[in-house]
Design an enzyme around this catalytic site. Structure first.
Site, PDB file in Angstrom:
ATOM      1  N   LYS A   1       0.530   4.720   6.572  1.00 59.02           N
ATOM      2  CA  LYS A   1      -0.165   5.708   5.805  1.00 59.02           C
ATOM      3  C   LYS A   1       0.673   6.815   5.882  1.00 59.02           C
ATOM      4  CE  LYS A   1      -2.787   2.247   4.690  1.00 59.02           C
ATOM      5  NZ  LYS A   1      -2.708   1.346   3.843  1.00 59.02           N
TER       6      LYS A   1
ATOM      7  N   SER B   1       0.856  -1.173  -0.026  1.00 61.57           N
ATOM      8  CA  SER B   1       0.171   0.170  -0.029  1.00 61.57           C
ATOM      9  C   SER B   1       0.804   1.080   0.085  1.00 61.57           C
ATOM     10  CB  SER B   1      -1.028  -0.155   1.172  1.00 61.57           C
ATOM     11  OG  SER B   1      -0.277   0.040   2.546  1.00 61.57           O
TER      12      SER B   1
END
Length: 197
Positions: free
Chosen positions: A109, A59
């Site tokens: 993230k 990701s």
């Protein structure tokens, strides 16, 4: 037990011979103390200062790859709030826990939106307060639309750099500040890509 007289004629008991266990304990006691101190320091440092983390998904490609290992520091957010662009590790927010993720499944993230800012995703760009972001770190432009939404107080909007393959705020909402474990600062593995993130 035998005994003998000292020069004053007083009986003095001889010490019994030491067992192998007593000899081993005496020779290793200092080493054991050092190990206990080192382990205690490691536990404190991991809990309060920094810890290593493993990247389990793609990701954050191209910034971080599957199998990369990073150091996550935990001190700076006690002194100053997170900033746009920081790469943070966090425990899953409530919505992700409802989907079956547990507290020990940390996510990583990039912070895009801060409290009070407005975020939107449209036409392949991310907009922050109606201004398109220049993002040289992403794998490809996002292929979806999202927002605009205002980031609530004490929450953040986070995205993976692999925008089209990331389980991030565009899917589950805003990240509460209390879920943030720390900030990824250094990749220490693999050796050929060691450095700041």
């Amino acid at each position: 037990m035998t005994s003998e007289k000292n020069k004053l004629g007083t009986q003095v008991a001889e010490n019994p011979p030491e067992s192998w266990w007593q000899k081993a304990w005496k020779s290793q006691r200092e080493n054991l103390q050092i190990v206990i101190i080192a382990l205690s320091l490691a536990i404190v440092i991991r809990a309060m200062v920094a810890e290593p983390r493993y990247i389990p998904s793609d990701s954050m490609v191209p910034t971080l790859h599957v199998g990369d290992r990073v150091v996550v520091e935990k001190i700076s957010y006690y002194l100053e709030p997170p900033k746009t662009g920081d790469i943070v590790v966090f425990t899953p927010p409530e919505k992700l826990q409802e989907e079956g993720f547990t507290q020990d499944q940390a996510f990583i993230k990039r912070i895009i939106g801060l409290p009070g800012q407005t975020v939107a995703v449209k036409k392949g760009l991310v907009y922050l307060n109606d201004q398109p972001l220049v993002e040289k770190y992403i794998a490809e432009p996002p292929k979806y639309q999202w927002g605009p939404y205002r980031v609530p107080e004490n929450e953040y909007f986070v995205m993976g750099d692999n925008r089209n393959n990331s389980n991030d705020s565009s899917r589950w909402g805003f990240l509460p500040k209390q879920n943030i474990i720390g900030r990824a600062v250094v990749r220490f593995w693999p050796l050929e890509r060691i450095g700041e993130v």
